[in-house]
Design a protein around this motif. Structure first.
Motif, PDB file in Angstrom:
ATOM      1  N   PRO A   1      42.611 -21.559 -37.389  1.00 11.00           N
ATOM      2  CA  PRO A   1      44.007 -21.318 -37.034  1.00 11.00           C
ATOM      3  C   PRO A   1      44.730 -20.460 -38.064  1.00 11.00           C
ATOM      4  CG  PRO A   1      43.444 -23.603 -36.626  1.00 11.00           C
ATOM      5  CD  PRO A   1      42.252 -22.970 -37.325  1.00 11.00           C
ATOM      6  N   ALA A   2      44.371 -20.576 -39.339  1.00  8.13           N
ATOM      7  CA  ALA A   2      45.016 -19.772 -40.368  1.00  8.13           C
ATOM      8  C   ALA A   2      44.698 -18.286 -40.213  1.00  8.13           C
ATOM      9  CB  ALA A   2      44.576 -20.256 -41.750  1.00  8.13           C
ATOM     10  N   ALA A   3      43.552 -17.968 -39.569  1.00  7.47           N
ATOM     11  CA  ALA A   3      43.150 -16.576 -39.382  1.00  7.47           C
ATOM     12  C   ALA A   3      43.952 -15.907 -38.268  1.00  7.47           C
ATOM     13  CB  ALA A   3      41.660 -16.495 -39.051  1.00  7.47           C
ATOM     14  N   VAL A   4      44.646 -16.698 -37.466  1.00 10.95           N
ATOM     15  CA  VAL A   4      45.431 -16.169 -36.354  1.00 10.95           C
ATOM     16  C   VAL A   4      46.861 -16.692 -36.497  1.00 10.95           C
ATOM     17  CG1 VAL A   4      45.538 -15.881 -33.854  1.00 10.95           C
ATOM     18  CG2 VAL A   4      43.343 -16.328 -34.945  1.00 10.95           C
ATOM     19  N   PRO A   5      47.698 -16.005 -37.273  1.00 13.37           N
ATOM     20  CA  PRO A   5      49.054 -16.508 -37.521  1.00 13.37           C
ATOM     21  C   PRO A   5      49.864 -16.641 -36.242  1.00 13.37           C
ATOM     22  CG  PRO A   5      48.790 -14.272 -38.368  1.00 13.37           C
ATOM     23  CD  PRO A   5      47.452 -14.717 -37.871  1.00 13.37           C
ATOM     24  N   GLY A   6      50.666 -17.698 -36.185  1.00 11.60           N
ATOM     25  CA  GLY A   6      51.567 -17.898 -35.056  1.00 11.60           C
ATOM     26  C   GLY A   6      50.942 -18.601 -33.870  1.00 11.60           C
ATOM     27  N   LEU A   7      49.662 -18.959 -33.949  1.00 12.05           N
ATOM     28  CA  LEU A   7      49.015 -19.663 -32.849  1.00 12.05           C
ATOM     29  C   LEU A   7      48.738 -21.103 -33.243  1.00 12.05           C
ATOM     30  CD1 LEU A   7      46.391 -17.106 -31.498  1.00 12.05           C
ATOM     31  CD2 LEU A   7      48.634 -17.623 -30.592  1.00 12.05           C
ATOM     32  N   SER A   8      48.958 -22.007 -32.310  1.00 11.21           N
ATOM     33  CA  SER A   8      48.681 -23.420 -32.566  1.00 11.21           C
ATOM     34  C   SER A   8      47.173 -23.644 -32.599  1.00 11.21           C
ATOM     35  CB  SER A   8      49.299 -24.275 -31.460  1.00 11.21           C
ATOM     36  OG  SER A   8      48.613 -24.057 -30.237  1.00 11.21           O
ATOM     37  N   ALA A   9      46.773 -24.770 -33.164  1.00 12.35           N
ATOM     38  CA  ALA A   9      45.351 -25.111 -33.224  1.00 12.35           C
ATOM     39  C   ALA A   9      44.767 -25.227 -31.811  1.00 12.35           C
ATOM     40  CB  ALA A   9      45.155 -26.414 -33.995  1.00 12.35           C
ATOM     41  N   ASP A  10      45.554 -25.742 -30.857  1.00 12.39           N
ATOM     42  CA  ASP A  10      45.075 -25.860 -29.473  1.00 12.39           C
ATOM     43  C   ASP A  10      44.806 -24.482 -28.872  1.00 12.39           C
ATOM     44  OD1 ASP A  10      45.235 -28.602 -29.554  1.00 12.39           O
ATOM     45  OD2 ASP A  10      47.151 -28.711 -28.485  1.00 12.39           O
ATOM     46  N   ARG A  11      45.692 -23.545 -29.147  1.00 12.33           N
ATOM     47  CA  ARG A  11      45.526 -22.187 -28.616  1.00 12.33           C
ATOM     48  C   ARG A  11      44.284 -21.525 -29.218  1.00 12.33           C
ATOM     49  NH1 ARG A  11      48.342 -19.196 -24.619  1.00 12.33           N
ATOM     50  NH2 ARG A  11      48.035 -17.020 -25.091  1.00 12.33           N
ATOM     51  N   VAL A  12      44.094 -21.727 -30.525  1.00  7.67           N
ATOM     52  CA  VAL A  12      42.911 -21.167 -31.180  1.00  7.67           C
ATOM     53  C   VAL A  12      41.648 -21.802 -30.596  1.00  7.67           C
ATOM     54  CG1 VAL A  12      41.674 -20.969 -33.374  1.00  7.67           C
ATOM     55  CG2 VAL A  12      44.125 -20.527 -33.288  1.00  7.67           C
ATOM     56  N   ALA A  13      41.690 -23.115 -30.337  1.00 10.92           N
ATOM     57  CA  ALA A  13      40.531 -23.792 -29.741  1.00 10.92           C
ATOM     58  C   ALA A  13      40.238 -23.234 -28.352  1.00 10.92           C
ATOM     59  CB  ALA A  13      40.775 -25.303 -29.665  1.00 10.92           C
ATOM     60  N   LEU A  14      41.276 -22.985 -27.562  1.00 11.55           N
ATOM     61  CA  LEU A  14      41.084 -22.404 -26.232  1.00 11.55           C
ATOM     62  C   LEU A  14      40.474 -21.014 -26.339  1.00 11.55           C
ATOM     63  CD1 LEU A  14      41.366 -22.319 -23.169  1.00 11.55           C
ATOM     64  CD2 LEU A  14      43.727 -21.559 -23.491  1.00 11.55           C
ATOM     65  N   LEU A  15      41.001 -20.191 -27.242  1.00 14.66           N
ATOM     66  CA  LEU A  15      40.458 -18.838 -27.401  1.00 14.66           C
ATOM     67  C   LEU A  15      39.008 -18.883 -27.871  1.00 14.66           C
ATOM     68  CD1 LEU A  15      43.548 -17.054 -28.942  1.00 14.66           C
ATOM     69  CD2 LEU A  15      42.637 -16.790 -26.637  1.00 14.66           C
ATOM     70  N   ALA A  16      38.689 -19.808 -28.772  1.00 19.43           N
ATOM     71  CA  ALA A  16      37.301 -19.946 -29.229  1.00 19.43           C
ATOM     72  C   ALA A  16      36.403 -20.377 -28.077  1.00 19.43           C
ATOM     73  CB  ALA A  16      37.221 -20.944 -30.379  1.00 19.43           C
ATOM     74  N   ALA A  17      36.904 -21.285 -27.236  1.00 21.76           N
ATOM     75  CA  ALA A  17      36.122 -21.722 -26.078  1.00 21.76           C
ATOM     76  C   ALA A  17      35.930 -20.573 -25.091  1.00 21.76           C
ATOM     77  CB  ALA A  17      36.802 -22.915 -25.396  1.00 21.76           C
ATOM     78  N   LEU A  18      36.976 -19.784 -24.873  1.00 21.39           N
ATOM     79  CA  LEU A  18      36.853 -18.633 -23.972  1.00 21.39           C
ATOM     80  C   LEU A  18      35.809 -17.649 -24.484  1.00 21.39           C
ATOM     81  CD1 LEU A  18      40.599 -17.968 -23.076  1.00 21.39           C
ATOM     82  CD2 LEU A  18      38.782 -18.602 -21.469  1.00 21.39           C
ATOM     83  N   ARG A  19      35.746 -17.457 -25.794  1.00 26.04           N
ATOM     84  CA  ARG A  19      34.780 -16.519 -26.375  1.00 26.04           C
ATOM     85  C   ARG A  19      33.346 -16.994 -26.160  1.00 26.04           C
ATOM     86  NH1 ARG A  19      36.780 -12.597 -29.793  1.00 26.04           N
ATOM     87  NH2 ARG A  19      34.840 -12.508 -30.954  1.00 26.04           N
ATOM     88  N   ARG A  20      33.154 -18.279 -25.937  1.00 26.43           N
ATOM     89  CA  ARG A  20      31.811 -18.822 -25.723  1.00 26.43           C
ATOM     90  C   ARG A  20      31.326 -18.588 -24.294  1.00 26.43           C
ATOM     91  NH1 ARG A  20      31.755 -24.803 -28.145  1.00 26.43           N
ATOM     92  NH2 ARG A  20      29.598 -24.691 -27.427  1.00 26.43           N
ATOM     93  N   LEU A  21      32.236 -18.226 -23.394  1.00 25.92           N
ATOM     94  CA  LEU A  21      31.845 -17.955 -22.013  1.00 25.92           C
ATOM     95  C   LEU A  21      31.172 -16.587 -21.922  1.00 25.92           C
ATOM     96  CD1 LEU A  21      35.094 -19.023 -20.118  1.00 25.92           C
ATOM     97  CD2 LEU A  21      32.976 -20.332 -20.321  1.00 25.92           C
TER      98      LEU A  21
END
Length: 172
Positions: A91-111
């Motif tokens: 989450p620190a690598a993506v300023p302004g995004l919540s941990a949930d949003r970062v988790a969603l983006l990480a999950a999307l990248r796995r698709l």
């Protein structure tokens, strides 16, 4: 209205929405902005095909997605390192995004990329299945299948006890 004015007007209307859609695909705001800006630069280089398009937003979306896909293919080494867990997006690598949003983006990248495109366009960009199919150039049944696979995979990836990496959707 001349071509440059029409492009300027399209930029004001579509830019933010297109950036949000591409961001959902690539998970990197700067990369999403670059892809959309490249799409507009291509419009300025060849405005006739944009002006003649039945749906100018779809035309821009397709160009921006193609730019993002090309960049995605060029960044495959980094993506493999992230999926293998050797590089972590925090989450620190993506300023302004919540941990949930970062988790969603990480999950999307796995698709798999085709599945991720369908999921992002339908659920994040809020496009109907028919519009997603037209944008991606595939039948609606293919989009529905990708959405079903994507939902199932995201449920596993975002669960409290995620499935092992070996169960990821294969990347084609």
């Amino acid at each position: 209205m001349d071509a440059e004015d029409r492009v300027r007007q399209a930029y004001q209307v579509y830019y933010r929405r297109l950036v949000a859609q591409v961001f959902g695909l690539v998970g990197d705001l700067a990369e999403a902005e670059d892809a959309v800006q490249e799409a507009f630069a291509r419009v300025l280089a060849a405005p006739r095909s944009f002006i003649d398009a039945d749906d100018s937003e779809r035309w821009l979306r397709v160009v921006a997605l193609n730019v993002a896909r090309t960049r995605y293919q060029r960044r495959w080494v980094f993506d493999r390192l992230v999926r293998a867990g050797r590089v972590e997006v925090t989450p620190a690598a993506v300023p302004g995004l919540s941990a949930d949003r970062v988790a969603l983006l990480a999950a999307l990248r796995r698709l798999a990329p085709p599945t991720r495109e369908a999921v992002v366009l339908h659920y994040l960009a809020d496009l109907p299945v028919g519009e997603v199919a037209a944008t991606l150039g595939v039948p609606t049944g293919t989009v529905k299948a990708r959405l079903a696979r994507g939902r199932a995979a995201l449920a596993r990836f975002l669960a409290d006890d995620p499935a092992p990496l070996s169960e990821e959707v294969p990347h084609a």
